[in-house]
Design a protein around this motif. Sequence first.
Motif, PDB file in Angstrom:
ATOM      1  N   MET A 147      47.184 -25.511  31.035  1.00 57.05           N
ATOM      2  CA  MET A 147      46.794 -26.527  30.045  1.00 57.05           C
ATOM      3  C   MET A 147      47.567 -26.291  28.738  1.00 57.05           C
ATOM      4  SD  MET A 147      44.658 -29.046  29.550  1.00 57.05           S
ATOM      5  CE  MET A 147      44.114 -30.002  28.167  1.00 57.05           C
ATOM      6  N   VAL A 148      48.227 -27.366  28.278  1.00 53.13           N
ATOM      7  CA  VAL A 148      48.974 -27.254  27.022  1.00 53.13           C
ATOM      8  C   VAL A 148      48.012 -27.537  25.864  1.00 53.13           C
ATOM      9  CG1 VAL A 148      50.936 -28.100  25.694  1.00 53.13           C
ATOM     10  CG2 VAL A 148      51.062 -28.046  28.194  1.00 53.13           C
TER      11      VAL A 148
ATOM     12  N   LEU B  59      49.755 -26.674  20.107  1.00 46.78           N
ATOM     13  CA  LEU B  59      51.184 -26.561  20.472  1.00 46.78           C
ATOM     14  C   LEU B  59      51.825 -27.950  20.505  1.00 46.78           C
ATOM     15  CD1 LEU B  59      53.568 -24.790  21.386  1.00 46.78           C
ATOM     16  CD2 LEU B  59      52.802 -25.101  23.738  1.00 46.78           C
ATOM     17  N   LYS B  60      51.083 -28.936  21.055  1.00 47.50           N
ATOM     18  CA  LYS B  60      51.616 -30.319  21.115  1.00 47.50           C
ATOM     19  C   LYS B  60      51.901 -30.844  19.702  1.00 47.50           C
ATOM     20  CE  LYS B  60      48.767 -31.888  24.542  1.00 47.50           C
ATOM     21  NZ  LYS B  60      47.993 -32.933  25.235  1.00 47.50           N
TER      22      LYS B  60
ATOM     23  N   VAL C  18      55.071 -28.935  18.214  1.00 43.55           N
ATOM     24  CA  VAL C  18      56.394 -29.317  18.749  1.00 43.55           C
ATOM     25  C   VAL C  18      56.803 -30.727  18.292  1.00 43.55           C
ATOM     26  CG1 VAL C  18      56.358 -27.802  20.768  1.00 43.55           C
ATOM     27  CG2 VAL C  18      55.492 -30.143  20.983  1.00 43.55           C
TER      28      VAL C  18
ATOM     29  N   LEU D 241      63.231 -21.270  17.438  1.00 42.62           N
ATOM     30  CA  LEU D 241      63.415 -20.442  18.645  1.00 42.62           C
ATOM     31  C   LEU D 241      62.073 -19.879  19.105  1.00 42.62           C
ATOM     32  CD1 LEU D 241      66.698 -18.531  17.761  1.00 42.62           C
ATOM     33  CD2 LEU D 241      66.369 -19.966  19.768  1.00 42.62           C
TER      34      LEU D 241
ATOM     35  N   LEU E 232      59.144 -21.199  18.542  1.00 43.36           N
ATOM     36  CA  LEU E 232      58.347 -22.315  19.056  1.00 43.36           C
ATOM     37  C   LEU E 232      58.784 -22.679  20.476  1.00 43.36           C
ATOM     38  CD1 LEU E 232      56.177 -24.481  18.310  1.00 43.36           C
ATOM     39  CD2 LEU E 232      58.072 -25.962  17.656  1.00 43.36           C
ATOM     40  N   ARG E 233      60.106 -22.669  20.685  1.00 42.38           N
ATOM     41  CA  ARG E 233      60.591 -22.996  22.038  1.00 42.38           C
ATOM     42  C   ARG E 233      60.148 -21.923  23.028  1.00 42.38           C
ATOM     43  NH1 ARG E 233      66.759 -23.280  24.144  1.00 42.38           N
ATOM     44  NH2 ARG E 233      66.480 -21.064  23.756  1.00 42.38           N
TER      45      ARG E 233
ATOM     46  N   SER F   4      56.617 -22.536  23.820  1.00 42.34           N
ATOM     47  CA  SER F   4      56.537 -23.713  24.695  1.00 42.34           C
ATOM     48  C   SER F   4      56.899 -23.331  26.139  1.00 42.34           C
ATOM     49  CB  SER F   4      57.497 -24.773  24.160  1.00 42.34           C
ATOM     50  OG  SER F   4      57.460 -25.900  24.947  1.00 42.34           O
ATOM     51  N   MET F   5      57.910 -22.464  26.283  1.00 37.30           N
ATOM     52  CA  MET F   5      58.314 -21.996  27.624  1.00 37.30           C
ATOM     53  C   MET F   5      57.202 -21.174  28.262  1.00 37.30           C
ATOM     54  SD  MET F   5      62.208 -20.899  26.714  1.00 37.30           S
ATOM     55  CE  MET F   5      62.789 -20.317  28.278  1.00 37.30           C
TER      56      MET F   5
ATOM     57  N   SER G 233      54.500 -23.700  29.253  1.00 37.60           N
ATOM     58  CA  SER G 233      54.890 -24.776  30.183  1.00 37.60           C
ATOM     59  C   SER G 233      55.452 -24.277  31.507  1.00 37.60           C
ATOM     60  CB  SER G 233      55.940 -25.669  29.520  1.00 37.60           C
ATOM     61  OG  SER G 233      55.477 -26.147  28.311  1.00 37.60           O
ATOM     62  N   LEU G 234      56.252 -23.203  31.478  1.00 38.06           N
ATOM     63  CA  LEU G 234      56.932 -22.778  32.711  1.00 38.06           C
ATOM     64  C   LEU G 234      55.960 -22.406  33.845  1.00 38.06           C
ATOM     65  CD1 LEU G 234      60.126 -20.883  31.494  1.00 38.06           C
ATOM     66  CD2 LEU G 234      59.954 -23.148  32.511  1.00 38.06           C
TER      67      LEU G 234
ATOM     68  N   ILE H 119      53.160 -23.698  34.505  1.00 38.00           N
ATOM     69  CA  ILE H 119      52.647 -24.979  35.023  1.00 38.00           C
ATOM     70  C   ILE H 119      53.754 -25.667  35.833  1.00 38.00           C
ATOM     71  CG2 ILE H 119      51.740 -27.257  34.396  1.00 38.00           C
ATOM     72  CD1 ILE H 119      50.704 -25.909  31.760  1.00 38.00           C
ATOM     73  N   ILE H 120      54.975 -25.707  35.262  1.00 43.20           N
ATOM     74  CA  ILE H 120      56.097 -26.391  35.926  1.00 43.20           C
ATOM     75  C   ILE H 120      56.429 -25.723  37.260  1.00 43.20           C
ATOM     76  CG2 ILE H 120      58.577 -26.925  35.706  1.00 43.20           C
ATOM     77  CD1 ILE H 120      58.064 -27.072  32.614  1.00 43.20           C
TER      78      ILE H 120
ATOM     79  N   ALA I  48      61.755 -27.760  23.111  1.00 47.36           N
ATOM     80  CA  ALA I  48      60.353 -27.322  23.139  1.00 47.36           C
ATOM     81  C   ALA I  48      59.437 -28.492  23.521  1.00 47.36           C
ATOM     82  CB  ALA I  48      59.964 -26.759  21.771  1.00 47.36           C
TER      83      ALA I  48
ATOM     84  N   LEU J 174      59.807 -29.495  27.283  1.00 47.64           N
ATOM     85  CA  LEU J 174      59.110 -28.576  28.193  1.00 47.64           C
ATOM     86  C   LEU J 174      57.621 -28.933  28.276  1.00 47.64           C
ATOM     87  CD1 LEU J 174      60.713 -25.131  27.323  1.00 47.64           C
ATOM     88  CD2 LEU J 174      60.598 -26.131  29.602  1.00 47.64           C
TER      89      LEU J 174
ATOM     90  N   ALA K  88      55.556 -30.236  31.564  1.00 47.88           N
ATOM     91  CA  ALA K  88      54.328 -29.557  32.000  1.00 47.88           C
ATOM     92  C   ALA K  88      53.186 -30.563  32.120  1.00 47.88           C
ATOM     93  CB  ALA K  88      53.965 -28.457  31.018  1.00 47.88           C
TER      94      ALA K  88
ATOM     95  N   LYS L 231      53.559 -32.653  35.206  1.00 44.36           N
ATOM     96  CA  LYS L 231      53.172 -31.896  36.411  1.00 44.36           C
ATOM     97  C   LYS L 231      51.651 -31.847  36.534  1.00 44.36           C
ATOM     98  CE  LYS L 231      57.265 -30.307  37.911  1.00 44.36           C
ATOM     99  NZ  LYS L 231      57.812 -30.437  39.244  1.00 44.36           N
ATOM    100  N   LEU L 232      50.965 -31.681  35.389  1.00 40.11           N
ATOM    101  CA  LEU L 232      49.506 -31.585  35.404  1.00 40.11           C
ATOM    102  C   LEU L 232      48.859 -32.914  35.803  1.00 40.11           C
ATOM    103  CD1 LEU L 232      48.721 -29.405  32.247  1.00 40.11           C
ATOM    104  CD2 LEU L 232      48.247 -28.803  34.617  1.00 40.11           C
TER     105      LEU L 232
END
Lengths: 132, 249
Positions: free
Chosen positions: A1-2, A6-7, A10, A109, A111-112, A115-116, A119-120, A122-123, B237, B240, B244, B247-248
């Motif tokens: 869950m994001v 964070l949303k 970004v 950097l 923040l990215r 995010s990784m 997100s990763l 989940i992806i 950022a 990504l 995600a 995908k969810l």
Amino acid sequence: MVSADLKRRVNETPRLKRLAYGLMITGFIIIAASFVIGIALGLSIADLFENAKSVRDAAAPDDAATRGILSQQGTIAATTAWLTPLKFLGLGSFLAGITTILYVVIQSLKLRAESMKVSLPIILGVEEKSAE
Amino acid sequence: MTTLGMKTVTIPVRNREAVIAGTENATEMTAIQAMATRMWRILVPMGFMIIVISFIIGIINGINIGEFFGDAKIVREASPNHENFGTVQAIVTWLPGFKLFGVGLMLGGITMILGSILGNLRIAGANVQAAVGVDVILPQTPTTGKLFPPLMFMGLMTLMAAMFIGVWLSFVSADVYGNAITDINGAAAGSDLLADTGLVHAVKAWLTPMEFLGMAFLFSAITLALATIVTALRFQARRLVEIAEEKLS
């Protein structure tokens, strides 16, 4: 869950980026102004050198004929004295702007990376596997 | 197309397997980024060489100035072109423009490395999206990215122009200071010598600010290139998080 935090982060433009632009524009204005002042100074010097050195050296404040030359010499010397520091002030403003934007690069950097990190899994579907 | 608050382009992936294997990239650098990747390798050593040459010329000129002051004031001011004083003054006139052009080339090289970083961010972002099997969405070049290459060019051109003006002025300076200093000091109003002396001083007054103006263009280019890197990193950022969420859902 994001996360909503964070949303939000970004999607926002960093405030320091605007500060960097401000410093850059300030630096540019200062240096452009010093160039214009330099041109005016050059014209004044050219005007002063229409007089022979003996006339320039003999200029006195109580002599109405040469008072202007003395005043012009004073203005040229005074302007030259502060024009160089002014140029470096502009340069300093630029360097402060570059330092600020480099700091924003570090923040971006981080923040990215965050995010990784979120997100990763989940992806790639790693989150479900580790939960099993 | 507008995605994630920016104008974007979707890149078709020709061979996803090759991207995953690392034998092919999902996209290439833009033409300017590819040029920047090649050019910084030329600009930075050229700039550094110019600075080193300026340093050596400065030392030699310093020795000549020392020799000029090896004689009494009355002697050095009475004889024309004493200890090649005209040449010394000519070098003093063109050397600052020359060395700042070297600094400018190095700053131009730094701007180009930043452009190369942007190209690599573009390729890496596209490769990651292609590898995870989603649409490859890339941001269109933002305004900052469009502005920094011409600003860098303007900076280099301004510094080059200042260098050439310095070279031209050095000939005038050599002519003036080739005379005995007593003659320069005694030049009559309306004489060519006095006019040339005035010209040397007047041009020098705005030539240094002009060199700083060139540097200002280059520093603006560096700031805007870094701002474009920030934009690219933030886009990655956001992308990504968007993938995600796709995908969810």
